[in-house]
Design a protein around this motif. Structure first.
Motif, PDB file in Angstrom:
ATOM      1  N   UNK A   1      11.128  31.276 -30.429  1.00  0.00           N
ATOM      2  CA  UNK A   1      10.431  32.014 -31.687  1.00  0.00           C
ATOM      3  C   UNK A   1      11.729  31.712 -32.302  1.00  0.00           C
ATOM      4  N   UNK A   2      12.297  30.690 -32.298  1.00  0.00           N
ATOM      5  CA  UNK A   2      13.567  29.750 -33.461  1.00  0.00           C
ATOM      6  C   UNK A   2      14.508  31.207 -33.828  1.00  0.00           C
ATOM      7  N   UNK A   3      14.995  32.422 -32.617  1.00  0.00           N
ATOM      8  CA  UNK A   3      16.001  32.403 -33.009  1.00  0.00           C
ATOM      9  C   UNK A   3      16.676  31.603 -32.540  1.00  0.00           C
ATOM     10  N   UNK A   4      18.429  31.901 -32.419  1.00  0.00           N
ATOM     11  CA  UNK A   4      18.971  31.237 -32.022  1.00  0.00           C
ATOM     12  C   UNK A   4      19.939  30.707 -31.162  1.00  0.00           C
TER      13      UNK A   4
ATOM     14  N   UNK B   1      23.894  27.814 -26.484  1.00  0.00           N
ATOM     15  CA  UNK B   1      24.096  26.554 -27.626  1.00  0.00           C
ATOM     16  C   UNK B   1      25.550  26.643 -28.289  1.00  0.00           C
ATOM     17  N   UNK B   2      25.279  27.600 -29.804  1.00  0.00           N
ATOM     18  CA  UNK B   2      26.444  28.339 -29.584  1.00  0.00           C
ATOM     19  C   UNK B   2      27.695  28.415 -29.520  1.00  0.00           C
ATOM     20  N   UNK B   3      27.716  28.926 -28.340  1.00  0.00           N
ATOM     21  CA  UNK B   3      28.591  29.233 -27.377  1.00  0.00           C
ATOM     22  C   UNK B   3      29.513  27.758 -27.023  1.00  0.00           C
TER      23      UNK B   3
ATOM     24  N   UNK C   1      14.683  31.697 -43.377  1.00  0.00           N
ATOM     25  CA  UNK C   1      13.433  30.549 -43.732  1.00  0.00           C
ATOM     26  C   UNK C   1      13.756  29.467 -43.101  1.00  0.00           C
ATOM     27  N   UNK C   2      13.551  28.620 -42.724  1.00  0.00           N
ATOM     28  CA  UNK C   2      11.587  28.076 -43.064  1.00  0.00           C
ATOM     29  C   UNK C   2      11.035  28.475 -42.506  1.00  0.00           C
ATOM     30  N   UNK C   3      11.532  29.637 -40.830  1.00  0.00           N
ATOM     31  CA  UNK C   3      10.136  29.665 -39.807  1.00  0.00           C
ATOM     32  C   UNK C   3      10.024  30.869 -39.504  1.00  0.00           C
ATOM     33  N   UNK C   4      10.016  31.675 -40.251  1.00  0.00           N
ATOM     34  CA  UNK C   4       9.862  33.040 -40.274  1.00  0.00           C
ATOM     35  C   UNK C   4      10.916  34.191 -39.030  1.00  0.00           C
ATOM     36  N   UNK C   5      11.792  33.307 -38.230  1.00  0.00           N
ATOM     37  CA  UNK C   5      12.244  34.190 -36.783  1.00  0.00           C
ATOM     38  C   UNK C   5      12.888  34.965 -37.733  1.00  0.00           C
ATOM     39  N   UNK C   6      13.416  35.898 -36.648  1.00  0.00           N
ATOM     40  CA  UNK C   6      13.521  37.410 -36.640  1.00  0.00           C
ATOM     41  C   UNK C   6      15.450  37.326 -35.573  1.00  0.00           C
ATOM     42  N   UNK C   7      16.505  37.869 -35.799  1.00  0.00           N
ATOM     43  CA  UNK C   7      17.059  38.174 -34.500  1.00  0.00           C
ATOM     44  C   UNK C   7      17.167  39.598 -34.412  1.00  0.00           C
ATOM     45  N   UNK C   8      16.253  40.154 -32.765  1.00  0.00           N
ATOM     46  CA  UNK C   8      16.688  41.178 -32.783  1.00  0.00           C
ATOM     47  C   UNK C   8      18.063  41.705 -32.131  1.00  0.00           C
ATOM     48  N   UNK C   9      18.054  43.151 -32.258  1.00  0.00           N
ATOM     49  CA  UNK C   9      19.096  43.426 -32.138  1.00  0.00           C
ATOM     50  C   UNK C   9      19.989  42.676 -30.763  1.00  0.00           C
ATOM     51  N   UNK C  10      19.502  42.522 -29.506  1.00  0.00           N
ATOM     52  CA  UNK C  10      20.122  42.075 -28.516  1.00  0.00           C
ATOM     53  C   UNK C  10      20.397  40.417 -29.025  1.00  0.00           C
ATOM     54  N   UNK C  11      19.758  39.852 -29.608  1.00  0.00           N
ATOM     55  CA  UNK C  11      20.235  38.548 -29.989  1.00  0.00           C
ATOM     56  C   UNK C  11      21.621  38.514 -30.909  1.00  0.00           C
ATOM     57  N   UNK C  12      22.132  39.962 -31.826  1.00  0.00           N
ATOM     58  CA  UNK C  12      23.390  39.615 -32.639  1.00  0.00           C
ATOM     59  C   UNK C  12      24.122  40.204 -31.809  1.00  0.00           C
ATOM     60  N   UNK C  13      24.259  41.443 -30.372  1.00  0.00           N
ATOM     61  CA  UNK C  13      25.005  41.599 -29.978  1.00  0.00           C
ATOM     62  C   UNK C  13      25.688  40.105 -28.464  1.00  0.00           C
ATOM     63  N   UNK C  14      24.220  39.616 -28.645  1.00  0.00           N
ATOM     64  CA  UNK C  14      24.815  38.347 -27.456  1.00  0.00           C
ATOM     65  C   UNK C  14      25.578  37.540 -28.524  1.00  0.00           C
TER      66      UNK C  14
ATOM     67  N   UNK D   1       8.259  45.217 -35.721  1.00  0.00           N
ATOM     68  CA  UNK D   1       9.908  45.613 -36.043  1.00  0.00           C
ATOM     69  C   UNK D   1      11.577  46.112 -37.153  1.00  0.00           C
ATOM     70  N   UNK D   2      12.513  46.108 -36.213  1.00  0.00           N
ATOM     71  CA  UNK D   2      13.474  46.008 -37.455  1.00  0.00           C
ATOM     72  C   UNK D   2      14.604  45.705 -37.824  1.00  0.00           C
ATOM     73  N   UNK D   3      14.909  45.468 -39.107  1.00  0.00           N
ATOM     74  CA  UNK D   3      16.393  44.211 -39.169  1.00  0.00           C
ATOM     75  C   UNK D   3      17.739  44.479 -39.042  1.00  0.00           C
ATOM     76  N   UNK D   4      18.207  44.081 -38.842  1.00  0.00           N
ATOM     77  CA  UNK D   4      19.387  43.945 -37.747  1.00  0.00           C
ATOM     78  C   UNK D   4      20.304  43.544 -38.529  1.00  0.00           C
ATOM     79  N   UNK D   5      21.278  44.145 -38.237  1.00  0.00           N
ATOM     80  CA  UNK D   5      22.575  43.157 -38.804  1.00  0.00           C
ATOM     81  C   UNK D   5      24.027  42.758 -37.663  1.00  0.00           C
TER      82      UNK D   5
END
Ligand code: PLP
Length: 398
Positions: A156-159, A163-165, A182-195, A220-224
């Motif tokens: 879903x276009x999350x990173x 690969x990042x590691x 931008x451009x995919x509309x993908x959203x990073x979840x809290x779990x994605x950010x923790x990873x 859902x909700x925005x996470x930073x």
């Protein structure tokens, strides 16, 4: 006697590394076609089609009459910095003070200033691809090494954190993330950010977290990442007014970062812009403190358009499109049409009268996709869908 002399334009070498934002080029081509009498539907440019809410316009006009027409402090008016600090503390759940806020003309300067302040020649910067083209452009311009990290459609276009590691090295100075994207509309979840945070570990690497679409979330909700333990010190949060309050032309955005870095970014402001327009900043205080119902109205309208546009696009031969979770872009996979992205975007503009962007305008991993901005009326979106469908029926075989 005067002699015609031709002076060769000798640009600095770095200018050859400066990229651009294709949206503006496509807009110019579309306008040229319109001047020839062709009807074009504009789904190329990423700006809300709404006007700035009246309470904000009135605050700006009042500020002009009240004499807010002079230079102000480079880092921004104290009242606005204070308002932003409170807003970010509340929405991101971390304590932010006004000296950690720098107000700049739009969100874009925070990208440039972060890179100028932190990245030396040869340093590596990891950035999302497909992604906002200015990241790569700015990194390459200052002589940094731009390292793309792929945003896979299957995720879903999350990173892709594995690969990042692998991409993080001793030379990595900065990692850029962007959610909603931008451009995919993908959203990073809290779990994605923790990873992502885990992958960075305790390395002295900064994260530029581009959250310019933070209020445009559909599910859902925005996470930073700034909210995660150990990351406040290493995050530069970019947010602003352009998308949330339909204020693209006012030019106002901000960065939130540790105060020692903020003072250097303010120095870059002194050297480049002096300050953000004072009356614009007074309107910014009203935007943040005033009635927020227009923000919710615009968000729900974008959601309604997204639902209709994506459902209809998926019925067009060769198009397959995920539901974007945020921002106002739709990023369909078009590989089954048998066309490459750029020729397809060109043909849709010239032959179907629909201006959109090739996925490759956002980096090499954008091949196989198109980007449509749904910041346009439902009527225009329906017309665009009809035109695309008609063109595809004629030009793409079963
Ligand atoms: C991801 C992203 N970041 C930053 C910006 C810049 O916003 P501004 O117009 O406030 O400079 C944009 C604008 O399109 C964007 O899409």
């Amino acid at each position: 006697m005067s002699r015609a002399v031709q002076f060769e334009l000798r640009l600095a070498e770095r200018m050859s590394r400066l990229g651009t934002e294709t949206a503006f080029e496509v807009l110019n081509r579309a306008r040229a076609l319109e001047r020839q009498g062709k009807e074009i539907i504009h789904l190329e440019i990423g700006e809300p089609d709404f006007d700035t809410p009246a309470n904000i316009v009135n605050a700006g006009v009042d500020a002009l009459h009240a004499g807010w027409t002079h230079y102000g402090p480079s880092a921004g008016l104290p009242e606005l910095r204070d308002t932003i600090a409170k807003e970010v503390s509340r929405t991101r759940g971390v304590e932010v003070t006004p000296d950690e806020v720098v107000v700049v003309p739009g969100g874009k300067p925070i990208i440039f200033f972060s890179i100028l302040a932190l990245v030396d020649e040869g340093d590596e910067v990891i950035y999302p691809n497909p992604g906002f083209p200015i990241y790569e452009s700015m990194v390459r311009y200052i002589g940094g090494h731009a390292v793309p990290v792929r945003l896979p459609e299957e995720r879903d276009f999350a990173l892709d954190v594995d690969e990042l590691s692998h991409l993080i090295s001793d030379r990595t100075r900065l990692i850029i993330i962007n959610s909603p994207q931008n451009p995919t509309g993908g959203v990073l979840s809290k779990r994605d950010l923790e990873q992502i945070a885990e992958a960075i570990g305790d390395r002295n690497i900064f994260v530029l977290s581009d959250e310019i679409y933070s209020r445009l979330i559909f599910d859902g909700k925005h996470h930073s990442i700034m909210s995660l333990p150990g990351f406040k010190e290493r995050t530069i949060l970019l947010d602003g007014f352009s998308k949330t309050y339909a204020m693209t032309g006012w030019r106002m955005g901000y960065g939130v970062m540790r105060s020692d870095l903020a003072s250097h970014v303010a120095r870059l402001m002194t050297n480049s812009n002096s300050c953000t327009a004072s009356f614009t900043q007074v309107a910014g205080v009203e935007a943040l403190r005033g009635d927020q119902s227009s923000v919710e109205h615009m968000r729900s309208e974008f959601q309604r358009r997204r639902d209709v546009f994506v459902t209809s696009l998926n019925k067009i031969r060769g198009f397959s499109c995920r539901m974007p979770k945020g921002a106002f872009y739709v990023f369909p996979n078009i590989t089954a049409t048998g066309w490459k992205s750029k020729p397809l975007a060109d043909a849709l503009l010239e032959e179907a009268g629909v201006a959109c962007l090739s996925g490759t305008s956002f980096g090499e991993f954008g091949e196989g996709y198109l980007r449509f901005s749904i910041a346009n009326s439902m009527e225009n979106l329906s017309r665009a869908l009809e035109k695309i469908e008609k063109w595809i029926q004629k030009n793409v075989n079963h």
